[in-house]
Design a protein around this motif. Sequence first.
Motif, PDB file in Angstrom:
ATOM      1  N   MET A 119       0.837  -1.212   0.000  1.00 19.20           N
ATOM      2  CA  MET A 119       0.000   0.000   0.000  1.00 19.20           C
ATOM      3  C   MET A 119       0.866   1.253   0.000  1.00 19.20           C
ATOM      4  O   MET A 119       0.567   2.245  -0.651  1.00 19.20           O
ATOM      5  CB  MET A 119      -0.926   0.005   1.208  1.00 19.20           C
TER       6      MET A 119
ATOM      7  N   LEU B 169       1.832   3.230  -3.100  1.00 21.18           N
ATOM      8  CA  LEU B 169       0.974   4.221  -3.747  1.00 21.18           C
ATOM      9  C   LEU B 169       1.395   5.644  -3.406  1.00 21.18           C
ATOM     10  O   LEU B 169       1.107   6.586  -4.121  1.00 21.18           O
ATOM     11  CB  LEU B 169      -0.491   3.991  -3.349  1.00 21.18           C
ATOM     12  N   VAL B 170       2.088   5.790  -2.259  1.00 25.38           N
ATOM     13  CA  VAL B 170       2.488   7.150  -1.867  1.00 25.38           C
ATOM     14  C   VAL B 170       4.011   7.362  -1.856  1.00 25.38           C
ATOM     15  O   VAL B 170       4.484   8.486  -1.908  1.00 25.38           O
ATOM     16  CB  VAL B 170       1.911   7.512  -0.470  1.00 25.38           C
TER      17      VAL B 170
ATOM     18  N   LEU C   7       6.633   3.256  -5.955  1.00 24.16           N
ATOM     19  CA  LEU C   7       5.733   3.339  -7.115  1.00 24.16           C
ATOM     20  C   LEU C   7       6.506   3.048  -8.406  1.00 24.16           C
ATOM     21  O   LEU C   7       6.055   2.310  -9.284  1.00 24.16           O
ATOM     22  CB  LEU C   7       5.107   4.736  -7.168  1.00 24.16           C
TER      23      LEU C   7
END
Length: 449
Positions: free
Chosen positions: A176, A179-180, A185
């Motif tokens: 997760m 994503l930031v 990414l």
Amino acid sequence: MEHTQRRLHQQYGPLIRITPNEVACASPEAIKQIYRNQGGLDKTDFYTVWNSQNYSKHPDMFTAISDKQHGERRRIFNQVYTLSNVLKSEEYIDKCSELFLKRIAEYQDGTKPLDLGKWLQMYAFDVIGELYFGRMFGFLETGADHGSWIESLDLLMPFLCMTAVAPTYVRSLILMSALVVPGSLKALKAIDNIGVAARKCVAERFDTASKDEGQHRTDIVEQLHEIHLEKGEKVDFQIGDIQQEAYVALFAGSDTTAIAFRSVFYHLMRYPAVYDQLLQEIDTAADNGQLSSPVKYAEAVKLPFLCACIKEALRVHPGVALTMARKAPAEGIELCGTYIPAGYRVGMNGAVIHFDKSIFGPDADEYRPSRWLEGDTSTMDKCMLQFGAGTRTCIGKNISLAELHKLIPYLLRNFKVEMWEKDKVWKTRNLWFNKQVGLEVRVTARRSK
Ligand code: HEM
């Protein structure tokens, strides 16, 4: 990592607990207990993260957890990877070798360094192209990172390795966070890049095959396709399974082989007496008409010192240098006199075992190829984990061994290779694949080709 693990074993003995539920073992006697030739132990979820592409409902060979399921699937196409089958395509490996030599000849005026490490990886990629898809990808032709695949591998390895060694319950958080976190990414995009490339290469291969009315080569994709046509329904071997094989080859076939090549050349350059001895063997064979140009595999394996140099380079720097974890079986397992209950992970690291002085001699820390030419080496051979061991031994090892044995004498016969900066020590980064950087060399022609 491998240095720390070796030190910890020296300090605490052959069994060390490296995570709350994982034990690393450094006892050579345990190889056959952990990496069995029959009824192998299942892999752990360390492996599952390495393929998220959903090509098939079956796992690929590397990430398959259940040893039973792995055996059933591997039997379907194991024959494609035998040495004799790989060598049917020997002339196409030669095509890559000839182009490789032509390209590095461009550096022989000595005005700029040749990044041999990078060129070797480009060579390994193009060999995969020839063997799987009947054509080079274009790395050697353009001298550039085709499709940014090398960059993608360099981006995805730290991310996947970190996820693979993290406790299972932390993994979704890492994913997760991608994503930031910009770096993560990028890694996800890099994984996708290789995933898409595999699908595209297979599709293009089928497209060419449909146009050339049976005139195409029986490369690996073609052979896998024949398996699909002959018994695909019966054994459930579908187009997705072919794409999956292509993905594994793109993922596992270039970095590993390039690491092995780099280790051979690096050590030869650092040990001039070894380099001279090898050159003498190569030149004598060539002068006696026993070496073709490019060198044939069958000729290369008759050069004992060459084989020793390759094996020793893989011993002191195995391409995979983390513990290859397996699940302790339901009945538990006794290792070095200690009972390890079911549920624990157990494993060994080639980069630890390969330095065992009781097996490889008191000078096991040294690079000394002639150890492989002194008497019976069968015990040392049994303790080499460079390609893994037991039921999960590397499926691509014959591809890499063919490349290594053929290219090294061909290159050394034609070029002198020296470190650009004398005595420069390479840097290595152990992310499962223990990749090196810093192999810049000067090449000089030895004879006109
Ligand atoms: C010098 C080159 C190579 C090295 C050092 C190497 C190393 C290894 C090692 C150590 C393993 C065992 C991993 C484990 O048990 O956890 C392995 C497995 C594997 N390798 Fe390689 N590899 C090389 C080249 C290749 C190539 C060229 C390919 C494919 C084109 C390949 C595909 C695989 C696959 C699919 C597995 C899983 C095999 C199975 O479990 O049935 N490797 N490799």
